[in-house]
Design a protein around this motif. Structure first.
Motif, short mmCIF file in Angstrom:
data_model
loop_
_atom_site.label_atom_id
_atom_site.label_comp_id
_atom_site.label_asym_id
_atom_site.label_seq_id
_atom_site.Cartn_x
_atom_site.Cartn_y
_atom_site.Cartn_z
N SER A 187 66.14 68.57 48.25
CA SER A 187 65.12 68.49 47.21
C SER A 187 65.67 67.71 46.03
O SER A 187 66.87 67.44 45.95
N MET A 188 64.77 67.41 45.08
CA MET A 188 65.19 66.72 43.86
C MET A 188 65.66 67.72 42.80
O MET A 188 66.00 67.33 41.69
N SER A 189 65.69 69.02 43.14
CA SER A 189 65.99 70.03 42.11
C SER A 189 67.48 70.24 41.91
O SER A 189 67.89 70.97 41.03
N THR A 190 68.32 69.65 42.75
CA THR A 190 69.77 69.81 42.57
C THR A 190 70.45 68.45 42.68
O THR A 190 69.90 67.50 43.25
N LYS A 191 71.70 68.42 42.16
CA LYS A 191 72.49 67.19 42.26
C LYS A 191 72.75 66.85 43.73
O LYS A 191 72.62 65.71 44.15
N ALA A 192 73.13 67.91 44.48
CA ALA A 192 73.45 67.70 45.90
C ALA A 192 72.24 67.11 46.65
O ALA A 192 72.36 66.18 47.43
N GLY A 193 71.05 67.67 46.35
CA GLY A 193 69.83 67.21 47.01
C GLY A 193 69.47 65.79 46.60
O GLY A 193 69.13 64.94 47.42
N ARG A 194 69.56 65.53 45.26
CA ARG A 194 69.20 64.19 44.76
C ARG A 194 70.09 63.12 45.36
O ARG A 194 69.64 62.05 45.72
N LYS A 195 71.38 63.45 45.49
CA LYS A 195 72.32 62.47 46.02
C LYS A 195 71.94 62.09 47.45
O LYS A 195 71.86 60.92 47.80
N GLU A 216 74.60 75.54 44.24
CA GLU A 216 74.52 74.79 42.99
C GLU A 216 73.53 75.45 42.02
O GLU A 216 73.83 75.65 40.84
N LEU A 217 72.36 75.81 42.53
CA LEU A 217 71.35 76.44 41.67
C LEU A 217 71.87 77.77 41.12
O LEU A 217 71.69 78.09 39.94
N ALA A 218 72.55 78.55 41.99
CA ALA A 218 73.06 79.85 41.56
C ALA A 218 74.08 79.67 40.43
O ALA A 218 74.08 80.43 39.45
N LEU A 219 74.94 78.67 40.55
CA LEU A 219 75.98 78.46 39.55
C LEU A 219 75.40 77.98 38.22
O LEU A 219 75.99 78.19 37.16
N GLN A 220 74.24 77.34 38.27
CA GLN A 220 73.68 76.76 37.05
C GLN A 220 72.63 77.63 36.37
O GLN A 220 72.17 77.31 35.28
N THR A 221 72.22 78.71 37.03
CA THR A 221 71.18 79.56 36.48
C THR A 221 71.82 80.82 35.90
O THR A 221 72.65 81.43 36.56
N PRO A 222 71.47 81.19 34.66
CA PRO A 222 72.05 82.42 34.09
C PRO A 222 71.65 83.63 34.93
O PRO A 222 70.52 83.67 35.46
N ASN A 223 72.57 84.59 35.08
CA ASN A 223 72.26 85.84 35.80
C ASN A 223 71.81 85.63 37.23
O ASN A 223 70.94 86.34 37.72
N CYS A 224 72.37 84.63 37.87
CA CYS A 224 71.90 84.29 39.21
C CYS A 224 73.05 84.33 40.20
O CYS A 224 74.16 83.90 39.90
N LYS A 225 72.83 84.88 41.38
CA LYS A 225 73.85 84.89 42.44
C LYS A 225 73.27 84.29 43.71
O LYS A 225 72.06 84.22 43.91
N TYR A 226 74.21 83.92 44.57
CA TYR A 226 73.87 83.34 45.87
C TYR A 226 74.05 84.43 46.93
O TYR A 226 74.86 85.35 46.75
N THR A 227 73.29 84.35 48.00
CA THR A 227 73.42 85.35 49.08
C THR A 227 73.43 84.62 50.43
O THR A 227 72.91 83.52 50.56
#
Ligand SMILES: *Cc1c(COP(=O)(O)O)cnc(C)c1O
Length: 453
Positions: A187-195, A216-227
């Motif tokens: 997607s266009m919503s992350t650096k990895a996706g845009r690249k 990437e989204l988890a690391l950039q969003t406050p109070n957010c974790k990855y699962t």
């Protein structure tokens, strides 16, 4: 009258998960930091995963980990699940074997994945997390996590591999029904996706890319974790409720399994059904065979190599000791999407290395033949993934017939196939093929990772 289903009460829902690592003589080797290649410290994982899940992941000493009441309360929505004696299948096979299956397809989402989704969402919520992210391939994990997130009031963003996003619209609808935001990856919503989209505008996505975007989204969003829905130790842990219930139910049936079988993607449902039985082998020397059934087109346990490898294609995740086909291995597009993963979780990999379990590989057409026979004799249309376990169980039942032995076989029915009917359509119209992997292909991918550490 013979008993068909062995049923437990809500009060019998396990009070603790079983952490097999505590009972293993040879513990799995530690996960390594992808940059420094030193063993990971809990702090390395805190930015990505909820703390409690990190502690479970790295716990090598406690055999039992208490299940919080809030999780047991949610398990009540569909647990305990039935243990079923497959009389119809036994009759069709004319086998002296007794075949039992644990029916995890009765969860609201139709698969075992909810056992860990509920636990992961709970531990995130408990430490004040408000948002979670994940990736999903065929959509089963995303669907389970969507319901779990809604239950505990978390906002969920799911990166769904683009090709599945379009091919499996109903799993996307399920996620949206539970309020998740589903994004086709890349997607266009992350650096990895845009690249990736800049370099390859028509790229249809892969799990590796989706993982990169979700992290990437988890690391950039406050109070957010990855699962993550499989592979990791804490996911195996949560799934042991399957085998712990089955242990009691086999007792109700007055039998003990000679053989326990699970289909194998990253290892979560296989570990769930088998670890509580493997415990008897590890701690009491009990004689029991444990078999993982994997696709012939993605044969990490039967033809892969044991070594450190990345969990994703891009190489962002920690290095895990695993049976692997190489993180660049691109499995054929079989219908059992949940089994298309290049590696096996590190606990299972160590158990396999120590010959405490076996693995078989099954061809796609054989899985659909087994699935159809199972549906026609037991009335449940199985997920293409689960059909690998059914095919392996049928093989063992046929061996028992040839040798005239009365074996007791237990397999896990990890999910139903009611959202996979397009795959059955293809099978019935004769358009389905077996996807083979050549030795050269396996060797080539393994060559690429041989100097990873
Ligand atoms: C995801 C999935 C699998 C494969 O994952 P494991 O972690 O190996 O269990 C198997 N069956 C079903 C129904 C699934 O959804």
């Amino acid at each position: 009258m013979d008993t068909k289903k062995f049923l437990l009460q809500e009060n019998d829902i396990p009070r603790a998960w079983y952490n097999i690592v505590a009972d293993m003589k040879n513990k799995p080797m530690p996960p390594l930091h992808p940059g420094t290649k030193k063993p990971l410290q809990p702090e390395d994982l805190y930015p990505i995963f909820a703390k409690e899940l990190v502690h479970q992941e790295l716990n090598t000493t406690d055999a039992w980990i208490e299940i919080p009441d809030e999780i047991r309360d949610m398990y009540k929505v569909w647990r305990p699940t039935p243990l079923v004696r497959a009389y119809g299948l036994e009759k069709a096979l004319d086998t002296p074997a007794h075949i039992y299956f644990k029916n995890e397809s009765v969860s609201p989402i139709g698969s075992h994945k909810l056992n860990s989704a509920i636990a992961q969402a709970y531990f995130c919520k408990k430490e004040g997390v408000t948002n979670i992210t994940t990736e999903t391939g065929a959509g089963q994990w995303g669907a389970a996590l969507s319901y779990a997130a809604k239950t505990f009031g978390l906002e969920l963003a799911v990166y769904m591999v683009k090709v599945s996003y379009h091919q499996k619209p109903y799993r996307r609808s399920i996620m949206q029904t539970f309020g998740a935001q589903v994004i086709a990856s890349p997607s266009m919503s992350t650096k990895a996706g845009r690249k990736i989209l800049t370099d390859h505008p028509n790229y249809q996505g892969s799990l590796g890319t989706a993982i990169s975007e979700a992290i990437e989204l988890a690391l950039q969003t406050p109070n957010c974790k990855y699962t993550l829905g499989s592979v990791l130790n804490h996911v195996m842990l949560h799934q042991t409720v399957i085998g712990l219930e089955a242990e009691k139910q086999m007792e109700m049936a007055g039998e003990y399994p000679d053989i326990v079988i699970g289909c194998f993607g990253g290892g979560s449902n296989f570990s769930g059904i088998s670890f509580p039985f493997l415990r008897h082998k590890l701690t009491e020397g009990r004689d029991i065979r444990i078999i993982a059934a994997e696709p012939a087109s993605c044969p990490k346990l039967t033809r892969g190599r044991f070594q450190y490898d990345f969990g994703d294609e891009a190489g962002y995740t920690p290095l895990l000791p695993m049976y692997t086909l190489g993180h660049n291995f691109a499995p054929a597009n079989i219908h059992a999407g949940g089994l298309r993963y290049h590696g096996a979780g590190s606990i299972v990999s160590q158990l396999k290395k120590d010959n405490l379990m076996e693995a078989v590989d099954i061809k796609q057409l054989d899985t659909f033949e087994a699935a159809t026979l199972f549906a026609r004799t037991e009335g449940i249309i199985p997920a293409p993934e689960s059909s690998h376990a059914i095919a392996a169980a049928i093989q063992e039942a046929q061996k028992a017939k040839e040798s005239g032995e009365k074996k007791t076989i237990l397999f896990n029915l990890s999910g139903h196939g009611l959202i996979d009917m397009a795959a059955y359509d293809q099978y019935f119209s004769g358009d389905l093929i077996n996807c083979e992997v050549t030795d050269e292909d396996v060797a080539k991918n393994l060559e690429e990772i041989k100097d990873i550490i």
